[in-house]
Write an enzyme that holds these catalytic residues in place. Structure first.
Site, PDB file in Angstrom:
ATOM      1  CG  HIS A  71      -1.790   1.167   1.392  1.00  0.00           C
ATOM      2  ND1 HIS A  71      -3.111   1.183   1.000  1.00  0.00           N
ATOM      3  CD2 HIS A  71      -1.534   2.404   1.887  1.00  0.00           C
ATOM      4  CE1 HIS A  71      -3.635   2.367   1.250  1.00  0.00           C
ATOM      5  NE2 HIS A  71      -2.702   3.132   1.796  1.00  0.00           N
ATOM      6  CD  GLU A  72       1.602   3.616   3.807  1.00  0.00           C
ATOM      7  OE1 GLU A  72       1.756   4.680   3.173  1.00  0.00           O
ATOM      8  OE2 GLU A  72       0.621   3.401   4.551  1.00  0.00           O
ATOM      9  CD  GLU A  81      -5.391   5.836   0.924  1.00  0.00           C
ATOM     10  OE1 GLU A  81      -4.543   6.721   1.107  1.00  0.00           O
ATOM     11  OE2 GLU A  81      -5.351   4.727   1.479  1.00  0.00           O
TER      12      GLU A  81
HETATM   13 ZN   LIG Z   1      -2.900   5.213   2.142  1.00  0.00          ZN
END
Ligand SMILES: [Zn+2]
Ligand SMILES: [Zn+2]
Lengths: 493, 493
Positions: free
Chosen positions: A261-262, A291
């Site tokens: 994710h990061e 995001e």
């Molecule tokens: Zn995030």
């Protein structure tokens, strides 16, 4: 030097101080010992005041007026538009409020780290009351300046162009089908068996595995690094992106997917247009688009069964667990698509996540608009949690309203970005599939075509386009939540 | 607010920005990936410009004039004296010179990193000529403003109160006995045999051992941390002190004693008076006094045979080497007191170190005062090296006058602090022994009485006293090099 170029030089100077703020902020979360907090909070506050003063230089008004009359290229107009938006947002608040918020936020956030562990709502509320009060002042000043409602004025900081009206309609739609979908999936998964990781997965090995996955995701280690912090985040600057994770030694799947994710956030930052570095046009478009990239990496790539096969190979190699059934491809695929109604947003699965966000959106919207008070939050939280996920958080603050960092320093208006991001990510994937054999690419292990699409359509656009323009140019339409719903139904039913 | 308090508030604001500079500087050396360097350098330059502007605010002249007329307590007078000294030093140079020095220094230092490896004196001299010329201009401006000689005006930046007259007399005395003493010690040690560490000492284990030694030295981990960098240093701020070391996996003794040394710097910072935090009175007294604390830890405690016994116990425990003769107490004691005539200052032992410093002092003194020219330096270096240590550096620039970073960016006047620090450390120990059974305390392993003495007499004094006052109050006399000589003779003969 004409007014436009004077504005650009001035903005680049401000960016230098934001660079220092980003690195010291990362340090605060990932490196700083507790005893350094008080003096650091003061130093960071002084830095924020300086940035605020740079933004408030009187000549800027004149420069903006002149630049808007000057003949500019389309790109220059985009740079000017974004500089002006940031300038207006930054200058509308009095300096005393900015400084009070910085100190109150740092103090509340720092104390929260212990108070959360102690389930100490009373201690937290004593600090938080001031944070909420100052955020309402902020929202009202922003509302007066923009003609928006207080909460919409806060939303605009993270998601330019978003509104309560649009979100209410988007989220009401989600609320109409999500609870049923969750129950159907839970019923289906209740017949499946999954082996949970059990045992000792040393942090050092998890870190090595995480670095290997970052390499496969083509993270640029010459311009970034991986560290640890309580609350994982992506910080730093585009030339030096700092991502963090948190290891639990009893399991490895969460931290591993957290790193995926990061890495999505990080690659967006690393891919921003260098020609516009130091200006807002060289920055990420919005929190929702940010995001969308992390969730593209996590949900659209990371949890694709074909990518999980690669993870299974790597993980069983690093943990020397080739014969461990936990590491079997089919088992990891199940692990990474398990759905459950649970308390913690950051641990939530893809399907229940929107419920966590909508709950927070509704509370912070009413809190900032003055419809409810800070002391009402635990009860409202419990009520909505019961309605959306059937869970009680009565007296359970650490797993309830005290679980997230966002509200501790007054970042109200941020939460909707998570679900907007998930929707944008699904829409980008649907568009990408028109020209790329995504499953074939993921299966091959060389994800370059996917990253090239993202780089061309999203990353290198920076903030040259508005969010609507960006999404329309990349996908042929503005935000359409049907792609998200279709993605969830296809993956989970 | 009166002028004095306005000055204090202004100074505290500057300290906040120096805090950010210290943390980002630490990050640059210990954390930052290479690709982040260029943007970071720009951000740090913008920060320096801002600090420079704060120092040059026009109202300061008036505030200092008013504050000097106001009735102030003795402590306030000390704060004012130090604020004024820093202000005058920071504002006396024209901006054009500061900028020229910054450019010439950066160019010379950058090229030096390669030229040193290539032993390229001609290439280095081409850049260095400009650095020397600008430093002489700086020294002359500072001399005119203070009524000192040019070199004394540079000394004053690092060692307020120090003078060529005092240093000449101190160092001439050292030169009268040091070469003979070195030869006697070498003759004595030629009959001893020492086992050198050979083998694999993992960095992780060395780090754990280092942390254990820092704990014994009562480093405050709530206000600081240990990391790695190419060149070990002590950075950060008093509430959050960052020390670094560098591990070689083929031996462990250097890094271990390096950690003891940096812990001395760190405890001084951690022990500075909190009531004066943010003002110069809350800062370290001078570079020489700073080094006196690191050298007190390294030479007066760390290499005391009774402390080496503790190191031997800890090291053999961490490396699980109880039966390895390298780790025997007597062997480690020998390892930590070996003397040799060698080229490189940073690798030099306690006994030959002053020779390296005196050589540099004599050359930079004459260079800045215009007695010699930059092109004379290699020959003079060779000549003095022959005289003091019997080594020829003819044609060997990389191990001669090109070995140190200090001169590459014009930091002339710094070198004497190293030997002043060694002398002060010996004098502090002699004074401490009047009231404390130091060997008994070290043998016991609980060093609290030693640290209490240092905290009361040195650390918590900050810069409230002048160096002479501080040393006289702590030891009953001003600097007296006899203590240093006696210490060396006792330890090495
Ligand atoms: Zn995030
Ligand atoms: Zn030192």
């Amino acid at each position: 030097m004409n007014a436009y170029h004077q504005l650009v030089e001035h903005t680049k100077n401000i960016t230098h101080f934001e660079h220092l703020s980003a690195i010291c902020g990362w340090d605060q979360a990932a490196m700083m010992p507790a005893g350094g907090a008080e003096a650091r909070a003061q130093a960071m506050a002084a830095l924020q005041v300086h940035i605020h003063q740079l933004m408030n230089q009187p000549q800027l008004t004149e420069w903006f007026a002149q630049a808007e009359q000057a003949p500019l290229s389309a790109e220059q107009q985009a740079v000017l538009r974004e500089m002006k938006r940031q300038w207006q947002q930054a200058t509308v608040l009095p300096e005393s409020l900015v400084q009070a918020q910085s100190i109150a936020g740092a103090r509340c956030e720092h104390a929260w780290r212990q108070q959360k562990q102690d389930n100490d709502w009373a201690g937290f509320a004593a600090n938080w009351e001031e944070v909420v009060k100052l955020s309402r002042e902020e929202a009202q000043i922003r509302a007066a300046a923009t003609g928006k409602t207080p909460y919409d004025a806060m939303l605009d900081l993270y998601e330019p162009g978003a509104s309560t009206q649009a979100l209410d309609s988007l989220f009401d739609d989600v609320k109409s089908w999500l609870p049923t979908l969750i129950d159907r999936v839970l019923e289906k998964q209740s017949h499946e068996s999954v082996l949970l990781p059990r045992g000792n997965y040393p942090s050092e090995t998890q870190k090595s595995l995480g670095l290997a996955v970052m390499k496969q995701l083509q993270f640029d280690f010459d311009h970034g690094r991986l560290d640890e912090s309580t609350h994982p985040f992506c910080g730093g600057v585009p030339t030096d992106v700092r991502i963090t994770t948190r290891y639990s030694e009893t399991e490895f799947v969460q931290s591993l997917m957290g790193i995926v994710h990061e890495t999505g956030h990080a690659r967006y930052e690393q891919g921003l247009p260098k020609a516009y570095a130091g200006t807002p046009a060289g920055e990420a478009r919005s929190m929702g688009i940010h995001e969308s990239q992390s969730l593209f990496f996590e949900m659209q790539i990371g949890r694709n069964p074909l990518f999980i096969n690669h993870l299974a190979d790597l993980a069983s190699q690093y943990f020397n667990a080739h014969n461990d059934p936990v590491f079997a491809k089919a088992n990891l695929q199940k692990l990474y698509s398990r759905v459950s109604k649970d308390f913690i947003r950051v641990d939530a699965d893809e399907l229940t996540y929107p419920a966590h966000v909508i709950l927070r959106y509704e509370i912070e919207r009413d809190l900032i608009n003055g419809v409810i008070e800070f002391r009402d939050v635990p009860e409202l939280w419990d009520h909505k949690m019961q309605n959306y996920l059937g869970l009680s958080t009565q007296g359970n603050y650490r797993q309830g309203c005290m679980q997230d960092i966002h509200w501790t320093d007054g970042s109200f208006g941020y939460f909707p970005s998570y679900t907007l991001g998930a929707m944008y990510a699904a829409q980008f994937m649907a568009a990408m599939k028109k020209t790329i054999d995504v499953d074939g690419v993921i299966h091959s292990g060389d994800l370059t075509p996917i990253f090239t699409w993202l780089a061309d359509n999203i990353w290198c656009q920076g903030s040259l386009l508005t969010t609507d323009e960006l999404v329309k140019q990349a996908t042929g339409e503005t935000l359409n939540a049907e792609h998200f719903k279709a993605h969830l139904e296809k993956r989970y039913l």
